[in-house]
Design an enzyme around this catalytic site. Structure first.
Site, PDB file in Angstrom:
ATOM      1  CE  LYS A   1     -11.705   3.373  26.738  1.00  0.00           C
ATOM      2  NZ  LYS A   1     -10.259   3.192  26.723  1.00  0.00           N
TER       3      LYS A   1
ATOM      4  NE  ARG B   1      -4.707   0.315  31.083  1.00  0.00           N
ATOM      5  CZ  ARG B   1      -5.437   1.217  30.455  1.00  0.00           C
ATOM      6  NH1 ARG B   1      -6.061   2.156  31.153  1.00  0.00           N
ATOM      7  NH2 ARG B   1      -5.577   1.202  29.155  1.00  0.00           N
TER       8      ARG B   1
ATOM      9  CE1 TYR C   1     -33.547  12.271  52.044  1.00  0.00           C
ATOM     10  CE2 TYR C   1     -32.537  12.460  49.866  1.00  0.00           C
ATOM     11  CZ  TYR C   1     -33.485  11.901  50.713  1.00  0.00           C
ATOM     12  OH  TYR C   1     -34.366  10.978  50.239  1.00  0.00           O
TER      13      TYR C   1
ATOM     14  CG  MET D   1     -31.232   7.662  43.397  1.00  0.00           C
ATOM     15  SD  MET D   1     -31.956   6.131  44.001  1.00  0.00           S
ATOM     16  CE  MET D   1     -31.059   5.868  45.520  1.00  0.00           C
TER      17      MET D   1
HETATM   18  C1  PLP Z   1      -9.653   4.262  26.003  1.00  0.00           C
HETATM   19  C2  PLP Z   1      -8.554   3.912  25.097  1.00  0.00           C
HETATM   20  C3  PLP Z   1      -8.248   4.723  23.997  1.00  0.00           C
HETATM   21  C4  PLP Z   1      -8.908   6.060  23.750  1.00  0.00           C
HETATM   22  O1  PLP Z   1      -8.418   7.003  24.673  1.00  0.00           O
HETATM   23  P1  PLP Z   1      -8.831   8.554  24.556  1.00  0.00           P
HETATM   24  O2  PLP Z   1      -7.967   9.245  25.529  1.00  0.00           O
HETATM   25  O3  PLP Z   1     -10.279   8.626  24.920  1.00  0.00           O
HETATM   26  O4  PLP Z   1      -8.598   8.936  23.139  1.00  0.00           O
HETATM   27  C5  PLP Z   1      -7.283   4.270  23.113  1.00  0.00           C
HETATM   28  N1  PLP Z   1      -6.640   3.092  23.318  1.00  0.00           N
HETATM   29  C6  PLP Z   1      -6.900   2.306  24.384  1.00  0.00           C
HETATM   30  C7  PLP Z   1      -6.148   1.024  24.560  1.00  0.00           C
HETATM   31  C8  PLP Z   1      -7.856   2.682  25.313  1.00  0.00           C
HETATM   32  O5  PLP Z   1      -8.091   1.912  26.376  1.00  0.00           O
END
Ligand code: PLP
Length: 379
Positions: free
Chosen positions: A45, A143, A272, A320
């Site tokens: 992700k 969640r 800045y 930036m």
């Molecule tokens: C992000 C995520 C992982 C991986 O988590 P890490 O701590 O980066 O290993 C695994 N399972 C789910 C459902 C996640 O959202």
């Protein structure tokens, strides 16, 4: 060259992220050695934690990773359109109108409630397709997922589906990276109790998975059939307190170059707000990277960078697109490499250090590196 013609493609910003695909593969091998015979679903992700979705996915698949995990539907579609054929589970919660796209691209859906499972069943029937589904059980993260104490309802509903193949069932840890594993152990027990459903009915067990990086490192009983490493693949440990039961190394370096050199007298205010003032004559260099690239403004007055193998402080507020470094009375030239994350000579800067300075975690440092920073891949 006319004013409107694009810059030549060989001109690359001096700021770049270098990703060692070989190191990611080495981290995968280390994880495998630790969890075998459990299989690995690589979590990709957020642009593969900032490393670059597609090259990382291709490399992991070439190294035999059994499945991929994405947060969102669009990441899954992207992977399929690039020709990736291994199972891809979309972990995030499902919106009903997305289901036909999942079916079209043969992406695995997460069914986190009876209602969502019914949407999937109906959409698959309407499309005359089979849906591949993993059931999501909430064992304490609060969640997404059906609560473990109501999970039988979802498992029973799945037995009534005619157009759905339940190939997996999973949960997610909230505290598997903590020093105290009491909460993770409790979540694991709740999950295993839910799974008794299949044994009681002598039904085949779907692929069971719950372990993120913390679970992989600290809780071998949680490895089950499949593990879901994210941060570990990229060479970081999920927290400072998490036990480092095997070793992985960072795969990402972030570098730029000195683009301006100057000497200032004592009493010169920089940047800045003029929030830093030299207390003696100093040599300052400017670096063309800033919070627009994902180098947090919160790093102002805190961060250090590496130039010629030495550590120097960032001074004044980070802009930036630029920041200023005080090199004291040392030497640096335009074009010298500036390392924001990574190794330079004997010195090393990690995303964990940046995270400490900015009051966050390595995950956010890495995923925050903007896509305007080109990624270069080395093996
Ligand atoms: C992000 C995520 C992982 C991986 O988590 P890490 O701590 O980066 O290993 C695994 N399972 C789910 C459902 C996640 O959202």
């Amino acid at each position: 060259m006319s004013a409107s013609s694009p810059p030549p493609t060989h001109v690359i910003r001096p700021t770049r992220v270098e990703v060692s695909l070989g190191q990611i593969a080495a981290n995968l091998a280390a994880i495998r050695a630790h969890v075998g015979p459990a299989r690995v679903m690589a979590i990709l992700k957020a642009n593969a934690y900032g490393h670059g979705l597609m090259p990382v996915a291709r490399h992991l698949v070439a190294h035999g990773v059994e499945a991929l995990g994405a947060a969102f539907l669009e990441e899954g579609i992207h992977l399929r359109e690039a020709g990736i054929t291994v199972p891809i589970l979309v972990l995030g919660s499902l919106a009903g109108e997305q289901i036909p796209r999942f079916l079209e691209h043969d992406l695995t859906l997460t069914a986190s409630s009876v209602e969502k499972l019914q949407w999937i069943e109906q959409a698959a029937e309407a499309a005359r397709k089979r849906a591949t589904v993993h059931l999501k059980i909430d064992t304490g993260m609060e969640r997404v997922g059906i609560h473990y104490y109501h999970a039988d309802r979802l498992l029973e509903a799945s037995l009534r589906c005619r157009h759905v193949d339940v190939t997996g069932i999973y949960s997610h840890f909230a505290q598997a990276d903590a020093a105290d594993l009491g909460s993770a152990q409790e979540q694991l027990e709740r999950f295993l109790t839910v799974l008794d459903f299949y044994e009681r009915r002598s039904l085949p067990m779907p692929v069971r998975h719950i372990a993120n990086s913390g679970g992989i490192l600290q809780l071998p009983a949680s490895h089950l059939d499949l593990v879901r490493p994210g941060i570990l693949l990229y060479g970081y440990y999920p927290s400072a307190e998490c036990r480092r039961t095997f070793s992985v190394r960072p795969a990402l370096s972030w570098r730029s170059q000195v683009c301006y050199f100057k000497v200032v007298p004592a009493g010169t205010a920089v940047g800045y707000g003029g929030t830093w003032t030299s207390d003696r004559p100093a040599r300052l260099v400017t670096v063309p990277v800033g919070y627009g690239d994902g180098y947090f403004r919160a790093l102002s007055h805190r961060a250090h960078v590496l130039i010629r193998g030495r550590r120097y402080p960032v001074v004044g507020r980070i802009s930036m697109d630029q920041l200023v470094v005080n090199i004291g009375w040392d030497t640096a030239y335009n074009g010298d490499v500036v390392t924001l994350i990574g190794q330079d000579g004997e010195e090393n800067l990690t995303a964990d250090e940046l995270a400490d300075w900015a009051g966050t975690i390595s995950y956010e440092v890495l995923t925050n590196i903007n896509t305007r920073v080109p990624r270069l891949f080395v093996n």
